[in-house]
Write a protein that holds these residues in place. Structure first.
Motif, PDB file in Angstrom:
ATOM      1  N   LYS A 105      -5.735  13.041  -1.427  1.00 27.46           N
ATOM      2  CA  LYS A 105      -4.848  11.949  -1.033  1.00 27.46           C
ATOM      3  C   LYS A 105      -5.495  10.613  -1.404  1.00 27.46           C
ATOM      4  N   PHE A 106      -4.672   9.665  -1.895  1.00 30.10           N
ATOM      5  CA  PHE A 106      -5.171   8.366  -2.340  1.00 30.10           C
ATOM      6  C   PHE A 106      -4.297   7.254  -1.750  1.00 30.10           C
ATOM      7  N   ILE A 107      -4.929   6.109  -1.539  1.00 27.33           N
ATOM      8  CA  ILE A 107      -4.241   4.890  -1.092  1.00 27.33           C
ATOM      9  C   ILE A 107      -4.264   3.896  -2.252  1.00 27.33           C
ATOM     10  N   ILE A 108      -3.088   3.616  -2.799  1.00 26.35           N
ATOM     11  CA  ILE A 108      -2.961   2.658  -3.903  1.00 26.35           C
ATOM     12  C   ILE A 108      -2.528   1.321  -3.311  1.00 26.35           C
ATOM     13  N   ARG A 156       0.839  -1.195   0.000  1.00 23.76           N
ATOM     14  CA  ARG A 156       0.000   0.000   0.000  1.00 23.76           C
ATOM     15  C   ARG A 156       0.875   1.247   0.000  1.00 23.76           C
ATOM     16  N   PHE A 157       0.480   2.184  -0.826  1.00 20.91           N
ATOM     17  CA  PHE A 157       1.243   3.404  -1.029  1.00 20.91           C
ATOM     18  C   PHE A 157       0.316   4.611  -0.893  1.00 20.91           C
ATOM     19  N   VAL A 158       0.894   5.727  -0.452  1.00 25.79           N
ATOM     20  CA  VAL A 158       0.192   7.012  -0.376  1.00 25.79           C
ATOM     21  C   VAL A 158       0.570   7.821  -1.612  1.00 25.79           C
ATOM     22  N   ALA A 159      -0.412   8.354  -2.295  1.00 22.12           N
ATOM     23  CA  ALA A 159      -0.174   9.089  -3.533  1.00 22.12           C
ATOM     24  C   ALA A 159      -1.055  10.330  -3.576  1.00 22.12           C
ATOM     25  N   TYR A 160      -0.565  11.316  -4.298  1.00 20.78           N
ATOM     26  CA  TYR A 160      -1.315  12.542  -4.574  1.00 20.78           C
ATOM     27  C   TYR A 160      -1.495  12.653  -6.085  1.00 20.78           C
ATOM     28  N   MET A 161      -2.547  13.327  -6.463  1.00 18.83           N
ATOM     29  CA  MET A 161      -2.829  13.499  -7.877  1.00 18.83           C
ATOM     30  C   MET A 161      -1.965  14.617  -8.438  1.00 18.83           C
ATOM     31  N   SER A 162      -1.251  14.305  -9.527  1.00 19.99           N
ATOM     32  CA  SER A 162      -0.377  15.286 -10.178  1.00 19.99           C
ATOM     33  C   SER A 162      -1.205  16.085 -11.180  1.00 19.99           C
ATOM     34  N   THR A 163      -1.618  17.266 -10.776  1.00 19.45           N
ATOM     35  CA  THR A 163      -2.445  18.111 -11.624  1.00 19.45           C
ATOM     36  C   THR A 163      -2.287  19.556 -11.178  1.00 19.45           C
ATOM     37  N   ASP A 164      -2.663  20.473 -12.073  1.00 20.10           N
ATOM     38  CA  ASP A 164      -2.627  21.903 -11.747  1.00 20.10           C
ATOM     39  C   ASP A 164      -3.929  22.379 -11.149  1.00 20.10           C
TER      40      ASP A 164
END
Length: 763
Positions: free
Chosen positions: A467-470, A451-459
């Motif tokens: 915040k997302f859990i992959i 499980r990883f913590v990720a953020y959306m790469s966008t302007d």
């Protein structure tokens, strides 16, 4: 007339003389004084409606024997000696008396014998007086032998058939009758002889068993027989025992091109070393049009000059007999032909004839041996010293396989399902990797989920803070994305992407090749992944993901310390001095440690390492202060364990520890203390005992009086502390801060890192 006194005197005198004549003495005492049993036994009863006496062995009034009645023993009576009064079935368990005996059996209407002597063994079991008779098996006797009488108690012959045989009836030289058959005891073994002597029985000497006339006749006939000369012995048993299941295997071929529609046929020859037989099987290629027969030549000895001519009866024999003189038949004289002038020889293939390149005549067909297996090569190398096993090329090079054209994906179903529909007329579902699923499926505390913590790469200012859990499932390479709910964000959290396999971006949809999917190596801290046109940047991972990737470093290059160290060594080859100065400047206390933030900024400036590689180095060389253990909690747990097991033997424990203290120092080493605790079966877990000894240890010695005082829950109770184990559960809304607080890396030991990268140097 006589007076009354005279009459009584006369009567008394007559009675007195009468008793004297009958030898009966009159006792002035009553014999029934003190007797309490006056019952009468049941002697008469009806049997088949006939009144008869049934209690011949029963006693009289009060259990006393009647006049002339003798008590018949039911079992063997042994003299009592010194020792325990154990019952017979315990004292004589597995103790058996063995006697050699014989009985004579009449033989009718036979000229060779009128009677037969049959030897046997009689076993008398002392524990229950049972008897067993066994007759040893005699070769070619024609008589059913073995157990003649099974083990049980045998009654005496009539008229004493109400009694059974006991140990008193057995002695060397006695004759016993068992069910009408008379046995003569001739000898016994040493144990039986010693046992009877201890009972006070005089054991007779062994006697010789009479000879059996028919057995003597058979022995004379066997001794008079002369063996065939010259005697030739063919020992095949040794060959079988030495080479059983040892098989030589050769690959060969048969060129049948001379015949119409003939071709080259591939064979496999098996040579069995146990009996020198040969078996040939044909290798039938797929779609060859030939019937799949199991065996081309069945297992048998293979003659060299086949096909063989048909022999006349008696022409081929093991021995040749010559008639010397005399008439044919009875009365003539014969001898064996030792020179074997008329013998017929047939030559067969042996292991010495089978070499690579040899041509074998298999019933008129020429087979060429081309190659052999490893066992065959080792056999010929050890037995015949052959080292050249160059195979013969007999098959043309296989044509390169033309790849099967696959139609492009049409968009219906998954690509694997559409591809399976093109493999045959009957569509089959795609086969999953079941072994991988069983090995990496969740079992126990091993979730096999990264499980990883990720953020959306966008302007977009709204989406960039989401915040997302992959979650990556190692069992089937599927991915799911979950968005934890955040307060005042205006976005409803929850499941963002259903679990499934995710294709990598920038791939053509309708193509013949299979698409590439995300694998576990594509997910690490600092990676940018595009999932269904959404760009994500991974910023953190849970502790299980870090540990799994470090444990399987061969699969994950970003967690492979050897690769990372080599990369760091090559990247900092020209900057060793600057790096050392940076470490010294950021370590004002001189503790050979540096803050993780400064260490991370240093490696980030090299622009060679990913964020996951930097974190792997930090975790490897992290400097963590030892955790303090609450002594009150440890004592509470220890006293609770002792209280539940009801252990209160603290006084004897103190005495044993004092006894082990030979020098009377009041202290013991931890190993001795552990041995004494285990001897008393102290119900404490090993980890709790180790923590107690570590806390109470001073200069490698433990004050055992303090140890006993601390765990004594009777005299020094500690207030119980309520504690409970947190249940393990899979939380889909996992946050990185929950675990990073526990395993946070605050400082890095740069001295150990420099020694591993550049060797031992002065920092």
């Amino acid at each position: 007339m006589f007076g009354s006194s005279t009459f009584f005197n006369f009567a008394y005198e007559n009675l007195k003389f009468r008793f004297l004549d009958e030898s009966v003495s009159v006792s002035p005492f009553l014999t029934k004084l003190g007797k309490e049993r006056f019952h009468k036994s049941h002697h008469f009863d009806y049997n088949n409606e006939v009144a008869m006496l049934t209690g011949e062995e029963k006693p009289g009034i009060g259990g006393e024997p009647l006049l002339g009645q003798k008590k018949k023993p039911k079992n063997s009576v042994f003299p009592r000696g010194e020792g325990s009064n154990a019952p017979t079935w315990v004292a004589f368990d597995r103790q058996v008396l063995c006697f050699q005996a014989y009985f004579q059996e009449a033989v009718h209407e036979k000229r060779e014998e009128q009677f037969r002597i049959r030897n046997c063994k009689i076993y008398f079991y002392l524990e229950d007086d049972s008897i067993q008779v066994i007759e040893p098996t005699v070769k070619n006797s024609g008589i059913p032998q073995g157990t003649l009488i099974r083990r049980h108690r045998i009654p005496l012959p009539a008229p004493n058939d109400d009694q059974f045989y006991t140990v008193e009836h057995f002695n060397v030289g006695n004759e016993i009758v068992l069910y009408g058959r008379k046995f003569k005891l001739m000898d016994c073994d040493e144990f039986t002889r010693n046992f009877l002597r201890k009972l006070g029985v005089r054991v007779s000497n062994s006697e010789r068993t009479p000879d059996d006339p028919y057995t003597s006749l058979r022995q004379d006939m066997e001794e008079s027989m002369q063996p065939l000369r010259p005697y030739e012995r063919t020992d095949t048993l040794k060959q079988f025992l030495s080479h059983d299941r040892h098989v030589l295997r050769f690959w060969c071929f048969w060129d049948d091109g001379d015949c119409m529609f003939g071709d080259t046929r591939e064979m496999v020859l098996h040579y069995f070393l146990a009996d020198d037989t040969v078996e040939i099987r044909e290798v039938i290629q797929p779609n060859s049009g030939r019937d799949a027969v199991p065996v081309f030549v069945k297992r048998a000895r293979l003659p060299k000059n086949a096909p063989l001519p048909l022999r006349q009866p008696g022409e081929k024999t093991d021995r040749t007999v010559l008639n010397v003189f005399g008439p044919m038949g009875h009365g003539g004289r014969y001898i064996l032909d030792s020179l074997k002038t008329g013998a017929v020889y047939e030559d067969y293939y042996t292991d010495a004839d089978l070499v690579i390149g040899a041509v074998l005549n298999v019933w008129g067909r020429k087979l060429v041996l081309c190659d052999s297996d490893n066992f065959t090569k080792e056999f010929y190398k050890s037995k015949y010293g052959i080292d050249d096993f160059t195979p013969i090329k007999y098959k043309a090079d296989s044509k390169p396989q033309v790849p099967r054209p696959v139609p492009p994906y049409n968009g219906f179903g998954s690509e694997e399902d559409s591809l399976c529909s093109c493999m045959g007329l009957i569509p089959k579902p795609p086969q999953l990797d079941f072994i991988k699923f069983m090995e990496r499926d969740r079992h126990g505390l091993e979730s096999n989920v990264l499980r990883f913590v990720a953020y959306m790469s966008t302007d977009s200012p709204i989406d960039k803070d989401r915040k997302f859990i992959i979650s990556y499932f190692l069992s089937d390479d599927t991915v799911s994305v979950f968005e934890p709910p955040q307060r005042n964000s205006g976005i409803i959290g929850g499941k963002f992407l259903e679990r499934g396999r995710i294709k990598k971006p920038s791939q053509e949809i309708f193509k013949s090749e299979m698409s590439e999917y995300f694998t576990a190596q594509d997910f690490f801290v600092g990676a940018n992944v595009t999932i269904n046109d959404f760009n994500f940047t991974i910023v953190d991972a849970d502790e299980y993901a870090f540990r799994y990737m470090e444990k399987h470093e061969d699969e994950f290059p970003v967690a492979n310390m050897s690769v990372i160290i080599d990369k760091l060594r090559s990247a900092a080859k020209d900057k060793v001095k600057d790096i050392k100065e940076f470490f010294v400047m950021n370590d004002p206390e001189g503790g050979e440690t540096i803050r993780y933030e400064s260490f991370r900024n240093l490696l980030a400036q090299l622009k060679t390492f990913s964020e996951h590689e930097i974190m792997t180095i930090g975790r490897r060389y992290a400097h963590r202060a030892p955790e303090e253990v609450d002594m009150t909690l440890v004592l509470a747990v220890a006293q609770e364990k002792l209280k539940k097991k009801n252990f209160e033997d603290f006084a004897r424990l103190q005495e044993s520890l004092t006894y082990e203290d030979i020098e009377r120092k009041g202290t013991l080493n931890p190993s001795t203390l552990r041995v004494v605790c285990r001897a008393f079966k102290l119900p404490l877990p090993e980890d709790v005992l180790q923590v107690l000894m570590k806390k109470l240890s001073r200069n490698g010695e433990i004050d055992y009086s303090e140890f006993v005082t601390k765990i004594n829950w009777r005299e020094n109770p500690v207030a119980s502390i309520q504690y409970q184990q947190v249940p393990v559960k899979l939380d889909a809304a996992w946050q990185s801060g929950d675990i990073s607080q526990v395993t946070a890396v605050l400082k890095v030991n740069y001295k150990e890192l420099v020694e591993d990268v550049f060797g031992k140097q002065d920092v």
